[in-house]
Design an enzyme around this catalytic site. Sequence first.
Site, PDB file in Angstrom:
ATOM      1  N   LEU A   4       0.932  -1.101  -0.062  1.00 37.29           N
ATOM      2  CA  LEU A   4      -0.127   0.058  -0.119  1.00 37.29           C
ATOM      3  C   LEU A   4       0.809   1.262  -0.131  1.00 37.29           C
ATOM      4  O   LEU A   4       1.953   1.254   0.753  1.00 37.29           O
ATOM      5  CB  LEU A   4      -0.957   0.002   1.183  1.00 37.29           C
ATOM      6  CG  LEU A   4      -1.885  -0.995   1.188  1.00 37.29           C
ATOM      7  CD1 LEU A   4      -2.784  -1.180   2.727  1.00 37.29           C
ATOM      8  CD2 LEU A   4      -3.268  -0.692   0.308  1.00 37.29           C
ATOM      9  N   ASP A   5       0.569   2.252  -0.799  1.00 38.11           N
ATOM     10  CA  ASP A   5       1.443   3.316  -0.865  1.00 38.11           C
ATOM     11  C   ASP A   5       1.457   4.139   0.552  1.00 38.11           C
ATOM     12  O   ASP A   5       0.340   3.803   1.502  1.00 38.11           O
ATOM     13  CB  ASP A   5       1.402   4.204  -1.960  1.00 38.11           C
ATOM     14  CG  ASP A   5      -0.161   4.955  -1.966  1.00 38.11           C
ATOM     15  OD1 ASP A   5      -0.298   5.751  -1.037  1.00 38.11           O
ATOM     16  OD2 ASP A   5      -0.972   4.818  -2.849  1.00 38.11           O
ATOM     17  N   GLY A   6       2.205   4.903   0.670  1.00 35.72           N
ATOM     18  CA  GLY A   6       2.432   5.527   1.991  1.00 35.72           C
ATOM     19  C   GLY A   6       1.063   6.256   2.670  1.00 35.72           C
ATOM     20  O   GLY A   6       0.871   6.536   3.613  1.00 35.72           O
ATOM     21  N   HIS A   7       0.405   6.972   1.583  1.00 42.00           N
ATOM     22  CA  HIS A   7      -0.618   7.794   1.860  1.00 42.00           C
ATOM     23  C   HIS A   7      -2.196   6.964   2.162  1.00 42.00           C
ATOM     24  O   HIS A   7      -2.917   7.277   2.700  1.00 42.00           O
ATOM     25  CB  HIS A   7      -0.896   8.702   0.850  1.00 42.00           C
ATOM     26  CG  HIS A   7      -0.019   9.716   0.402  1.00 42.00           C
ATOM     27  ND1 HIS A   7       0.358  10.686   1.656  1.00 42.00           N
ATOM     28  CD2 HIS A   7       0.576  10.016  -0.475  1.00 42.00           C
ATOM     29  CE1 HIS A   7       1.433  11.352   1.090  1.00 42.00           C
ATOM     30  NE2 HIS A   7       1.595  11.105  -0.172  1.00 42.00           N
ATOM     31  N   SER A   8      -1.895   5.535   1.507  1.00 44.58           N
ATOM     32  CA  SER A   8      -2.885   4.607   1.673  1.00 44.58           C
ATOM     33  C   SER A   8      -2.969   3.842   3.020  1.00 44.58           C
ATOM     34  O   SER A   8      -2.042   3.671   3.728  1.00 44.58           O
ATOM     35  CB  SER A   8      -2.838   3.573   0.538  1.00 44.58           C
ATOM     36  OG  SER A   8      -3.175   4.462  -0.737  1.00 44.58           O
TER      37      SER A   8
END
Length: 202
Positions: free
Chosen positions: A47-51
């Site tokens: 999951l990307d950092g913002h997700s």
Amino acid sequence: MTPTPHRYFIINKPANMVSQFVSPDDVGLLGDLAFDFPEGIHAIGRLDGHSEGLLILTTNKKVTNLLFQGEVAHKRTYWVNVGHHVSDKTLHKLRTGIGIQIKGGIEYVTAPCEVEIIPRPEILLPHSSESWEGVPNTWLEITLTEGKFHQIRKMVRTAGHRCKRLIRTSIEDLELGDLVAGGVKEIEEKEFFRLLKIDNWK
């Protein structure tokens, strides 16, 4: 000598944390979670950092191939908060396939997927990313079987909406449930693969 049994966990990854234990950058890491993970643990998929949301951690290196490179594509479900109202026309585009740019600047049309408008999930704690300053917003539930880089964010952006919050809630029948942000849950091996609908794991 009997090999050490593999272990399997799910976490509710908070926003502003990468899906790694080590990084050269000054970012939140999985090792910052208040849990004593076993040696050899690693994340499956990212999951990307913002997700936020469901992330699998395991000591079993075979799981990545079984889950993401097998013959059967596995469903993943997300809650997505976007700006403005989403029209029926836009829902149809998202459901039937929409053009996004992938690696190398290639235009790619996404596979058909499930998209529904939902009420804001009551289980979610408020987050600063939801501050729309008077702009209306919509919550979507999106279920797909492919995972191009930043695919959902690109899909909604192409459709004319900005993605403000993205939470993965399930992979097949393996669900986040009421696990709080930063929470960790260990799952028994047979149950883990049953929930993921993987039969050829032994």
